[in-house]
Design a protein around this motif. Sequence first.
Motif, PDB file in Angstrom:
ATOM      1  N   SER A 176      -2.481  18.189   1.503  1.00  0.00           N
ATOM      2  CA  SER A 176      -3.736  18.723   2.032  1.00  0.00           C
ATOM      3  C   SER A 176      -4.822  17.649   2.003  1.00  0.00           C
ATOM      4  O   SER A 176      -5.925  17.845   2.489  1.00  0.00           O
ATOM      5  CB  SER A 176      -4.179  19.930   1.211  1.00  0.00           C
ATOM      6  OG  SER A 176      -4.347  19.525  -0.135  1.00  0.00           O
ATOM      7  N   ASP A 177      -4.506  16.513   1.378  1.00  0.00           N
ATOM      8  CA  ASP A 177      -5.407  15.358   1.404  1.00  0.00           C
ATOM      9  C   ASP A 177      -4.560  14.099   1.564  1.00  0.00           C
ATOM     10  O   ASP A 177      -3.327  14.157   1.600  1.00  0.00           O
ATOM     11  CB  ASP A 177      -6.253  15.291   0.123  1.00  0.00           C
ATOM     12  CG  ASP A 177      -5.392  15.199  -1.129  1.00  0.00           C
ATOM     13  OD1 ASP A 177      -4.171  14.992  -0.984  1.00  0.00           O
ATOM     14  OD2 ASP A 177      -5.919  15.328  -2.234  1.00  0.00           O
ATOM     15  N   VAL A 178      -5.217  12.982   1.695  1.00  0.00           N
ATOM     16  CA  VAL A 178      -4.503  11.705   1.783  1.00  0.00           C
ATOM     17  C   VAL A 178      -4.920  10.900   0.559  1.00  0.00           C
ATOM     18  O   VAL A 178      -6.115  10.802   0.256  1.00  0.00           O
ATOM     19  CB  VAL A 178      -4.872  10.967   3.091  1.00  0.00           C
ATOM     20  CG1 VAL A 178      -4.144   9.638   3.186  1.00  0.00           C
ATOM     21  CG2 VAL A 178      -4.534  11.832   4.299  1.00  0.00           C
ATOM     22  N   PHE A 179      -3.946  10.353  -0.142  1.00  0.00           N
ATOM     23  CA  PHE A 179      -4.211   9.841  -1.478  1.00  0.00           C
ATOM     24  C   PHE A 179      -3.545   8.474  -1.718  1.00  0.00           C
ATOM     25  O   PHE A 179      -2.446   8.208  -1.238  1.00  0.00           O
ATOM     26  CB  PHE A 179      -3.669  10.871  -2.486  1.00  0.00           C
ATOM     27  CG  PHE A 179      -3.946  10.559  -3.916  1.00  0.00           C
ATOM     28  CD1 PHE A 179      -5.177  10.830  -4.468  1.00  0.00           C
ATOM     29  CD2 PHE A 179      -2.969   9.989  -4.716  1.00  0.00           C
ATOM     30  CE1 PHE A 179      -5.433  10.554  -5.805  1.00  0.00           C
ATOM     31  CE2 PHE A 179      -3.212   9.706  -6.048  1.00  0.00           C
ATOM     32  CZ  PHE A 179      -4.446   9.995  -6.599  1.00  0.00           C
ATOM     33  N   MET A 180      -4.252   7.615  -2.452  1.00  0.00           N
ATOM     34  CA  MET A 180      -3.692   6.324  -2.877  1.00  0.00           C
ATOM     35  C   MET A 180      -4.103   6.108  -4.326  1.00  0.00           C
ATOM     36  O   MET A 180      -5.194   6.533  -4.717  1.00  0.00           O
ATOM     37  CB  MET A 180      -4.306   5.180  -2.053  1.00  0.00           C
ATOM     38  CG  MET A 180      -3.612   4.870  -0.765  1.00  0.00           C
ATOM     39  SD  MET A 180      -3.919   3.185  -0.235  1.00  0.00           S
ATOM     40  CE  MET A 180      -5.516   3.303   0.524  1.00  0.00           C
ATOM     41  N   ARG A 181      -3.260   5.449  -5.077  1.00  0.00           N
ATOM     42  CA  ARG A 181      -3.618   5.117  -6.458  1.00  0.00           C
ATOM     43  C   ARG A 181      -3.534   3.597  -6.604  1.00  0.00           C
ATOM     44  O   ARG A 181      -2.476   3.013  -6.358  1.00  0.00           O
ATOM     45  CB  ARG A 181      -2.659   5.805  -7.414  1.00  0.00           C
ATOM     46  CG  ARG A 181      -3.003   5.585  -8.869  1.00  0.00           C
ATOM     47  CD  ARG A 181      -2.139   6.441  -9.753  1.00  0.00           C
ATOM     48  NE  ARG A 181      -2.556   7.834  -9.708  1.00  0.00           N
ATOM     49  CZ  ARG A 181      -1.770   8.852 -10.076  1.00  0.00           C
ATOM     50  NH1 ARG A 181      -0.544   8.628 -10.448  1.00  0.00           N
ATOM     51  NH2 ARG A 181      -2.217  10.084 -10.044  1.00  0.00           N
ATOM     52  N   MET A 193       0.841  -1.194   0.000  1.00  0.00           N
ATOM     53  CA  MET A 193       0.000   0.000   0.000  1.00  0.00           C
ATOM     54  C   MET A 193       0.881   1.250   0.000  1.00  0.00           C
ATOM     55  O   MET A 193       1.840   1.327   0.770  1.00  0.00           O
ATOM     56  CB  MET A 193      -0.864  -0.024   1.262  1.00  0.00           C
ATOM     57  CG  MET A 193      -2.165   0.714   1.155  1.00  0.00           C
ATOM     58  SD  MET A 193      -3.167   0.441   2.636  1.00  0.00           S
ATOM     59  CE  MET A 193      -4.360  -0.752   2.062  1.00  0.00           C
ATOM     60  N   LYS A 194       0.582   2.190  -0.863  1.00  0.00           N
ATOM     61  CA  LYS A 194       1.370   3.421  -0.956  1.00  0.00           C
ATOM     62  C   LYS A 194       0.444   4.605  -0.710  1.00  0.00           C
ATOM     63  O   LYS A 194      -0.461   4.858  -1.501  1.00  0.00           O
ATOM     64  CB  LYS A 194       1.996   3.539  -2.349  1.00  0.00           C
ATOM     65  CG  LYS A 194       3.190   2.643  -2.543  1.00  0.00           C
ATOM     66  CD  LYS A 194       4.404   3.276  -1.924  1.00  0.00           C
ATOM     67  CE  LYS A 194       5.577   2.332  -1.930  1.00  0.00           C
ATOM     68  NZ  LYS A 194       6.663   2.807  -1.075  1.00  0.00           N
ATOM     69  N   ILE A 195       0.667   5.300   0.383  1.00  0.00           N
ATOM     70  CA  ILE A 195      -0.175   6.441   0.733  1.00  0.00           C
ATOM     71  C   ILE A 195       0.647   7.719   0.602  1.00  0.00           C
ATOM     72  O   ILE A 195       1.810   7.755   1.016  1.00  0.00           O
ATOM     73  CB  ILE A 195      -0.713   6.302   2.173  1.00  0.00           C
ATOM     74  CG1 ILE A 195      -1.484   4.970   2.320  1.00  0.00           C
ATOM     75  CG2 ILE A 195      -1.615   7.468   2.548  1.00  0.00           C
ATOM     76  CD1 ILE A 195      -1.952   4.673   3.725  1.00  0.00           C
ATOM     77  N   PHE A 196       0.037   8.744   0.021  1.00  0.00           N
ATOM     78  CA  PHE A 196       0.682  10.045  -0.111  1.00  0.00           C
ATOM     79  C   PHE A 196      -0.189  11.090   0.550  1.00  0.00           C
ATOM     80  O   PHE A 196      -1.412  10.913   0.608  1.00  0.00           O
ATOM     81  CB  PHE A 196       0.880  10.384  -1.595  1.00  0.00           C
ATOM     82  CG  PHE A 196       1.613   9.303  -2.333  1.00  0.00           C
ATOM     83  CD1 PHE A 196       2.978   9.185  -2.227  1.00  0.00           C
ATOM     84  CD2 PHE A 196       0.926   8.385  -3.112  1.00  0.00           C
ATOM     85  CE1 PHE A 196       3.658   8.181  -2.894  1.00  0.00           C
ATOM     86  CE2 PHE A 196       1.597   7.374  -3.778  1.00  0.00           C
ATOM     87  CZ  PHE A 196       2.973   7.272  -3.664  1.00  0.00           C
ATOM     88  N   TYR A 197       0.417  12.149   1.051  1.00  0.00           N
ATOM     89  CA  TYR A 197      -0.396  13.137   1.746  1.00  0.00           C
ATOM     90  C   TYR A 197       0.155  14.546   1.563  1.00  0.00           C
ATOM     91  O   TYR A 197       1.337  14.748   1.316  1.00  0.00           O
ATOM     92  CB  TYR A 197      -0.494  12.800   3.233  1.00  0.00           C
ATOM     93  CG  TYR A 197       0.802  13.024   3.997  1.00  0.00           C
ATOM     94  CD1 TYR A 197       1.803  12.065   3.992  1.00  0.00           C
ATOM     95  CD2 TYR A 197       1.003  14.200   4.723  1.00  0.00           C
ATOM     96  CE1 TYR A 197       2.979  12.260   4.687  1.00  0.00           C
ATOM     97  CE2 TYR A 197       2.182  14.397   5.431  1.00  0.00           C
ATOM     98  CZ  TYR A 197       3.172  13.426   5.400  1.00  0.00           C
ATOM     99  OH  TYR A 197       4.336  13.623   6.078  1.00  0.00           O
TER     100      TYR A 197
END
Lengths: 303, 248
Positions: B182-187, B176-180
């Motif tokens: 101003s929001d939290v995002f995954m693709r 799982m790859k989470i980016f953040y």
Amino acid sequence: MITDINFLDFSPYSTSNGPVTMGDLLKFVLILSFSIIISRIITLYLRRSFKDKVSKDAGETILKLFYYGTIIIVFIAVLPLTGLDPSGLFLAGGITGIVLGFASQNIVGNLISGVFLMIEKPIKIGDQVEISGTLGFVTDIRIISTLIRTYDGLLVRIPNQQVFTTNITNVVGYPARRFDLKFGIRYSDDADAAIFLIKDLIDKEPFALLNPDPSVFVNELGESSVDLIVRIWAPISEWAALKSKLLWAIKKTLKENGIEMPFPQRLVYLHKVPDKNRTPEELKQNQEKEIESVLNYGERVLT
Amino acid sequence: MYGNYDPPFSIEKEGISISVEELEKRWVYKRTLGTDTVEKLILGDGKHIIISPVEPLNTPKEITPNLLIEFEKTLLLAAGARKKIFLTFPVEIGVFISDKGNKNLQLLDVLTLARKKFTLYGPVSNGIICKHWKSGIYSVSPSPNPLQEGIMELTLRNTTSEWASISKAVFSAYGMKIFYDSDVFMRAHMDILNKNTAETGFELQHISGELKSFHPKNQETRKEAIEIYNRKLDFVPVSLTFDMRLGF
């Protein structure tokens, strides 16, 4: 005159079965060496397969039995190449085997059961199981016996033959498990409201699984109460904790909302023996009083 | 709330209160969320506190690495089609302590504002326990509260020659790859392989360290969240997938 003799045909010695050539001896050494190498490779592979599945002690015993057993069988099979007759060994081994077999019937039975337990794997180390009425954690599966630590901390050693031939209940065999809770509420309480409150509690509980979905329903109209059943599925690791937590939480929530769990009830009707000296009007008046008292009793119980 | 902090500090947002204060020559970490309070003593100076979104599989207890996202409406995907949708996923907030340069990371605490619920994917005999989340299906990126919900950009690919009816997707925390920011995002992607099987996985869009992740709205650069699960692996995951063999 010089005779051209092939090295492999050279016979260093002869036995009653004929001459033994260097070729025969070389074959003997090669086959034995090859079998040792193959046994080692298979042993290495098995050791990796056994990792985390079989206890180290039991695994090593099986590997040694396999390794040396293979070499001994191959050694006996190729012994005729050296001119030696293994039939004498078979006879001696056979007699020894019969004697040992009788003497160690149970041990061999347990050992073979242990091997089958490791192959079939109905239980693993760490599983919670019930075997022959003993409930607890499997702490070790050895070659002869299986060790169980009961929930109250006792160490129970069960011979593998018994483990293999008896019914085994593996409590953690599947990822989820269901538990049932039973509650009785008064006839005067609203069963729909009770069901709503219980469902709300289940919904807020993370470990009460959404699928399979929980169910809450009126199961029976009992003698003293309306009986509800709550069925919840939980992850196997959280099953016991959730059961005890929800049991008390439901009881408290129902009570907070005015829904009580009644004690067993009996309505007792009391009436006096008719007095012969009384007039019919007096008797009728008395009967009405008795009926009134019974009604009042009922109201007291229900409110 | 996400970011790096040097003690002493104190922050409060959305009912979450996090502080690291010096008390009798010791650092005290204190976190409050509702009635839940965590207090820890830190023996060590010159440390950083990092607050980062983490894989949503740590609270209330780590019992599974799998997240099941149930769609609010069943989705029908045409044969051979490839479509992009947006979903939401629960966010968990990880509090880490580290040496300078984000070295020697140690997890201090994990908390969440999102709903915590588990479910079983598949039948009782061979199913898998998963963390459950119900999400709407959006054609454009939604704007949820980043402390509670993240945005998942999911590319659906139907490799079969029939319509696919999709009501859920299961993802493994490993990979799982989470980016953040101003929001939290995954693709992520979900490939329908046959009538009952699908494969899900995450797009690894990093370069190294700070990464560039395309933001659907304003192309801003997001940071890579700290991964709890991938750090447990002995190897760097390149592409880890989950096989949904029990239907979708």
